[in-house]
Design an enzyme around this catalytic site. Structure first.
Site, PDB file in Angstrom:
ATOM      1  N   LYS A 189       0.846  -1.201   0.000  1.00 54.06           N
ATOM      2  CA  LYS A 189       0.000   0.000   0.000  1.00 54.06           C
ATOM      3  C   LYS A 189       0.882   1.253   0.000  1.00 54.06           C
ATOM      4  O   LYS A 189       0.686   2.163  -0.773  1.00 54.06           O
ATOM      5  CB  LYS A 189      -0.920  -0.026   1.222  1.00 54.06           C
ATOM      6  CG  LYS A 189      -1.804   1.191   1.313  1.00 54.06           C
ATOM      7  CD  LYS A 189      -2.798   1.079   2.451  1.00 54.06           C
ATOM      8  CE  LYS A 189      -3.539   2.410   2.596  1.00 54.06           C
ATOM      9  NZ  LYS A 189      -4.471   2.413   3.701  1.00 54.06           N
ATOM     10  N   GLU A 215      10.449  -4.658   4.450  1.00 55.85           N
ATOM     11  CA  GLU A 215      10.500  -6.052   4.003  1.00 55.85           C
ATOM     12  C   GLU A 215      10.255  -6.132   2.493  1.00 55.85           C
ATOM     13  O   GLU A 215      10.984  -6.797   1.752  1.00 55.85           O
ATOM     14  CB  GLU A 215       9.430  -6.892   4.715  1.00 55.85           C
ATOM     15  CG  GLU A 215       9.679  -7.134   6.196  1.00 55.85           C
ATOM     16  CD  GLU A 215       9.135  -6.019   7.081  1.00 55.85           C
ATOM     17  OE1 GLU A 215       8.789  -4.935   6.558  1.00 55.85           O
ATOM     18  OE2 GLU A 215       9.082  -6.232   8.310  1.00 55.85           O
ATOM     19  N   GLY A 262      -4.816  -1.995   4.726  1.00 53.67           N
ATOM     20  CA  GLY A 262      -4.026  -3.127   4.232  1.00 53.67           C
ATOM     21  C   GLY A 262      -4.693  -4.471   4.492  1.00 53.67           C
ATOM     22  O   GLY A 262      -4.801  -5.317   3.614  1.00 53.67           O
ATOM     23  N   ARG A 263      -5.183  -4.649   5.723  1.00 58.17           N
ATOM     24  CA  ARG A 263      -5.765  -5.956   6.072  1.00 58.17           C
ATOM     25  C   ARG A 263      -7.186  -6.114   5.541  1.00 58.17           C
ATOM     26  O   ARG A 263      -7.820  -7.139   5.768  1.00 58.17           O
ATOM     27  CB  ARG A 263      -5.710  -6.167   7.583  1.00 58.17           C
ATOM     28  CG  ARG A 263      -6.345  -5.051   8.395  1.00 58.17           C
ATOM     29  CD  ARG A 263      -5.987  -5.129   9.873  1.00 58.17           C
ATOM     30  NE  ARG A 263      -6.424  -3.946  10.604  1.00 58.17           N
ATOM     31  CZ  ARG A 263      -5.738  -2.821  10.715  1.00 58.17           C
ATOM     32  NH1 ARG A 263      -4.566  -2.714  10.122  1.00 58.17           N
ATOM     33  NH2 ARG A 263      -6.201  -1.801  11.413  1.00 58.17           N
ATOM     34  N   GLU A 305      -4.722  -6.723  14.636  1.00 57.25           N
ATOM     35  CA  GLU A 305      -4.202  -5.418  14.204  1.00 57.25           C
ATOM     36  C   GLU A 305      -5.335  -4.384  14.210  1.00 57.25           C
ATOM     37  O   GLU A 305      -5.113  -3.202  14.430  1.00 57.25           O
ATOM     38  CB  GLU A 305      -3.548  -5.510  12.818  1.00 57.25           C
ATOM     39  CG  GLU A 305      -2.610  -4.343  12.540  1.00 57.25           C
ATOM     40  CD  GLU A 305      -1.821  -4.473  11.244  1.00 57.25           C
ATOM     41  OE1 GLU A 305      -2.448  -4.562  10.181  1.00 57.25           O
ATOM     42  OE2 GLU A 305      -0.580  -4.466  11.287  1.00 57.25           O
ATOM     43  N   HIS A 323      -5.564 -33.246  17.460  1.00 53.69           N
ATOM     44  CA  HIS A 323      -4.462 -34.086  17.933  1.00 53.69           C
ATOM     45  C   HIS A 323      -3.300 -33.244  18.428  1.00 53.69           C
ATOM     46  O   HIS A 323      -2.167 -33.724  18.523  1.00 53.69           O
ATOM     47  CB  HIS A 323      -4.024 -35.029  16.802  1.00 53.69           C
ATOM     48  CG  HIS A 323      -5.144 -35.929  16.386  1.00 53.69           C
ATOM     49  ND1 HIS A 323      -5.403 -37.120  17.018  1.00 53.69           N
ATOM     50  CD2 HIS A 323      -6.117 -35.764  15.465  1.00 53.69           C
ATOM     51  CE1 HIS A 323      -6.478 -37.684  16.465  1.00 53.69           C
ATOM     52  NE2 HIS A 323      -6.932 -36.870  15.524  1.00 53.69           N
ATOM     53  N   LYS A 334       9.370  -0.365  14.183  1.00 53.00           N
ATOM     54  CA  LYS A 334      10.000  -0.029  12.891  1.00 53.00           C
ATOM     55  C   LYS A 334      11.046   1.067  13.082  1.00 53.00           C
ATOM     56  O   LYS A 334      12.147   0.999  12.539  1.00 53.00           O
ATOM     57  CB  LYS A 334       8.939   0.466  11.894  1.00 53.00           C
ATOM     58  CG  LYS A 334       7.964  -0.588  11.414  1.00 53.00           C
ATOM     59  CD  LYS A 334       7.020   0.023  10.380  1.00 53.00           C
ATOM     60  CE  LYS A 334       5.854  -0.877  10.071  1.00 53.00           C
ATOM     61  NZ  LYS A 334       4.855  -0.278   9.198  1.00 53.00           N
TER      62      LYS A 334
HETATM   63  O1  F6P Z   1       3.278  -2.845   9.679  1.00 55.71           O
HETATM   64  C1  F6P Z   1       1.930  -3.148   9.576  1.00 55.71           C
HETATM   65  C2  F6P Z   1       1.432  -2.898   8.198  1.00 55.71           C
HETATM   66  O2  F6P Z   1       1.322  -1.530   7.985  1.00 55.71           O
HETATM   67  C3  F6P Z   1       0.098  -3.584   7.957  1.00 55.71           C
HETATM   68  O3  F6P Z   1      -0.965  -2.879   8.432  1.00 55.71           O
HETATM   69  C4  F6P Z   1       0.126  -3.739   6.487  1.00 55.71           C
HETATM   70  O4  F6P Z   1      -0.814  -4.684   6.034  1.00 55.71           O
HETATM   71  C5  F6P Z   1       1.560  -4.161   6.265  1.00 55.71           C
HETATM   72  O5  F6P Z   1       2.296  -3.425   7.212  1.00 55.71           O
HETATM   73  C6  F6P Z   1       2.113  -3.915   4.898  1.00 55.71           C
HETATM   74  O6  F6P Z   1       2.047  -2.566   4.535  1.00 55.71           O
HETATM   75  P1  F6P Z   1       2.210  -2.140   3.031  1.00 55.71           P
HETATM   76  O7  F6P Z   1       1.129  -2.767   2.236  1.00 55.71           O
HETATM   77  O8  F6P Z   1       2.159  -0.645   3.035  1.00 55.71           O
HETATM   78  O9  F6P Z   1       3.566  -2.628   2.562  1.00 55.71           O
END
Ligand code: F6P
Length: 556
Positions: free
Chosen positions: A215, A221, A277-278, A363, A394, A514
């Site tokens: 987003k 990452e 995002g979620r 979240e 199990h 972060k």
């Molecule tokens: O760090 C949490 C978060 O902001 C989530 O809410 C989101 O889904 C994820 O990181 C990834 O964010 P982006 O889509 O901006 O890379």
């Protein structure tokens, strides 16, 4: 002004009249046993259920009376739930800390509808992107879109994390038996270099398409993995960074940043800051899924979402599935004090469902202050966890049956299997139903004794029962029911957020870690021995790591 009607509730949830009534009621009913509740009311199983948008919810095995539900609904009414639902659907800034609407419902609204954000109808924008996605999928699947060396795309690697990962990964896995292409899908999220190596293992770079999904397009990452992907492609395919351009598309609400990364604007699929995002699976974030199941079935999934949206918007609370589920969750978290709930899909293809619901619930509602910045005086978001049935039986079901914690469970099951095979499905369903019954009714000491169990062993073999569960049934796992199911949980989460008077659409709690990681990284990269400024533990860990790590040139 109507736009503010929903936000002016300054009364703490615990100060509401309905809350008071609910507490008094709780004290009266908390020790009632499901055995007695069912014995007294043989029709309970037929009465305490709700059906809507293709899903059936049996909530009779909850530790409630009819009065409980009435009081919970009064709490919802006093909390202004309908006004908050209406505000979300109208596109008001319900995400008040980020000053955005939360309009995931617009992503699955049919063409021709109007939802206005900042004076503009967003529905045509949504469908324009869906059409572009469909066109792109057609090109990839027909082989019209080719990689740098002219080879057809055979592998799609989604790079994204959180909402840009869990949704597309869950959906692509959940609906893989509906795939109408022979594409292979991989999902890369973690910063860990091993995750990258495994994602590209045995993959032909000339046939690989990376979907960079973020987003913000700033997530460390995703950006780090995207850079590694580009270097990998250039090194394997030869040439310059241009040789990688046919192997990248982006999905983002930050088009300039994606373009800055080097992805051409025609290859960027946009979504908007009013999509959390979620909550973004129905946006272009679902591109891998559309590549897997095709635009038509993707559309069926959107219809499933939309049906549940409409059900949530317009159904009276006592028959409204997300409302009932959300209120029951409040009942256990805030009256019984239970701290977690289990999501138990009896469907192999929903193996990643608990992880998805975990982000969605935790979240969204893992918050400590209300929309007006005051302390939430109740326990918010229970921990969500789970596993597919019967695997979980199990493993951790022992604790569900005989542990000391009260853990409400959601059993999710389907009438028809995706792949019929002998009596597998009947056995699977027998287990799902059996678990809900065993949890609810348990086994008394007398019953254990009658079986001839020696006295000393009796306590160990007693099942206290009174362990609550919901059972959610759908006909079959299809794109449509999948959409219904996700929307059910989305709206249940919103319902809970409204009762707590919190904002389920921000996530400030992820920011501090972060920031600190960015700062620590500068010390890890420092070639001189840095003067560290953290606490004693963190300083010592950094020093130890710096002293013991292999230098990059010696690492290989
Ligand atoms: O760090 C949490 C978060 O902001 C989530 O809410 C989101 O889904 C994820 O990181 C990834 O964010 P982006 O889509 O901006 O890379």
């Amino acid at each position: 002004m109507a736009a503010r009607d929903w936000s002016v509730n300054r009364t703490a949830p615990t100060k509401r009249t309905a809350w008071n009534a609910l507490q008094i009621h709780y004290k009266k009913v908390r020790h009632l046993h499901l055995r007695d509740l069912f014995a007294r009311d043989p029709l309970r199983g037929e009465r305490m259920n709700a059906e809507g948008a293709g899903l059936f919810l049996d909530y009779s095995k909850n530790r409630i009376t009819y009065q409980t539900l009435r009081l919970l609904i009064e709490l919802a009414e006093e909390s202004g739930l309908q006004a908050r639902i209406d505000a979300m659907f109208r596109g008001e800034n319900v995400n008040i800390t980020e000053k955005h609407p939360a309009l995931h419902i617009a992503l699955r609204t049919p063409k021709g509808t109007s939802i206005i954000v900042d004076g503009k109808n967003v529905v045509p924008q949504v469908h324009a992107v869906l059409d572009r996605m469909a066109y792109f999928c057609g090109r990839v699947l027909s082989g019209d879109w080719r990689g740098h060396t002219g080879k057809q795309i055979r592998t799609v690697i989604n790079i994204g994390i959180g909402g840009s990962h869990l949704g597309p990964m869950l959906a692509t896995e959940a609906l893989r038996s509906y795939a109408d292409s022979s594409l292979t899908f991989r999902f890369l999220a973690n910063l860990d270099s091993s995750a990258f190596i495994e994602a590209v293992r045995d993959v032909d770079p000339a046939e690989t398409l990376f979907v960079i999904s973020s987003k913000t397009f700033k997530t460390i990452e995703t950006v780090t993995n995207a850079r590694a992907a580009r270097e990998w492609l250039v090194s394997k395919l030869g040439g310059t960074e241009d040789s990688a351009s046919k192997h990248f598309v982006a999905v983002s609400a930050n088009v300039p940043e994606a373009a800055h990364f080097g992805i051409g604007t025609p290859n960027i699929f946009e979504f908007w800051d009013w999509v959390g995002g979620r909550y973004s699976l129905c946006s272009a974030v679902g591109l891998p899924l559309m590549l897997a199941i095709g635009p038509k079935q993707f559309g069926q999934m959107l219809e499933g979402f939309h049906q549940m949206d409409m059900h949530y918007l317009a159904t009276p609370f006592d028959r409204n599935l997300p409302v009932v589920m959300g209120l029951l969750s409040i009942w256990y978290s805030d009256l019984f004090g239970s701290q977690s709930f289990a999501v138990l899909p009896y469907e192999h293809y929903l193996a990643r469902f608990p992880a998805y619901i975990q982000q969605l619930t935790m979240e969204s509602n893992g918050k400590q202050v209300t929309v007006i910045g005051t302390d939430v005086t109740l326990q918010t978001a229970p921990v969500c966890w789970g596993e597919t049935g019967t695997n979980g039986q199990h493993s951790f079901f022992q604790l569900l049956h005989q542990g000391t914690a009260l853990i409400p469970c959601d059993f999710i099951a389907f009438i028809d299997p995706v792949h019929p095979l002998g009596n597998h499905h009947d056995l699977l369903m027998a287990n799902a139903f059996a678990q809900t019954a065993a949890l609810a009714f348990g086994k008394t000491a007398d019953q254990v004794k009658v079986e001839g169990t020696p006295e000393w062993l009796v306590p160990h073999r007693v099942f206290p029962g009174n362990r609550p569960s919901n059972t959610i049934l759908a006909q079959q796992l299809t794109p449509h029911t999948f959409g219904e199911l996700i929307a059910l949980y989305e709206h249940s989460v919103y319902t809970q957020g409204v009762i707590w008077n919190i904002n389920p659409f921000d996530q400030w709690g992820v920011e501090l870690g972060k920031d600190v990681a960015r700062s620590i990284m500068s010390y890890l990269e420092n070639t001189e021995e840095p003067v560290l400024e953290y606490d004693g533990s963190t300083n010592a860990l950094i020093r130890r790591y710096r002293a013991m790590r292999k230098e990059p040139d010696k690492a290989a």
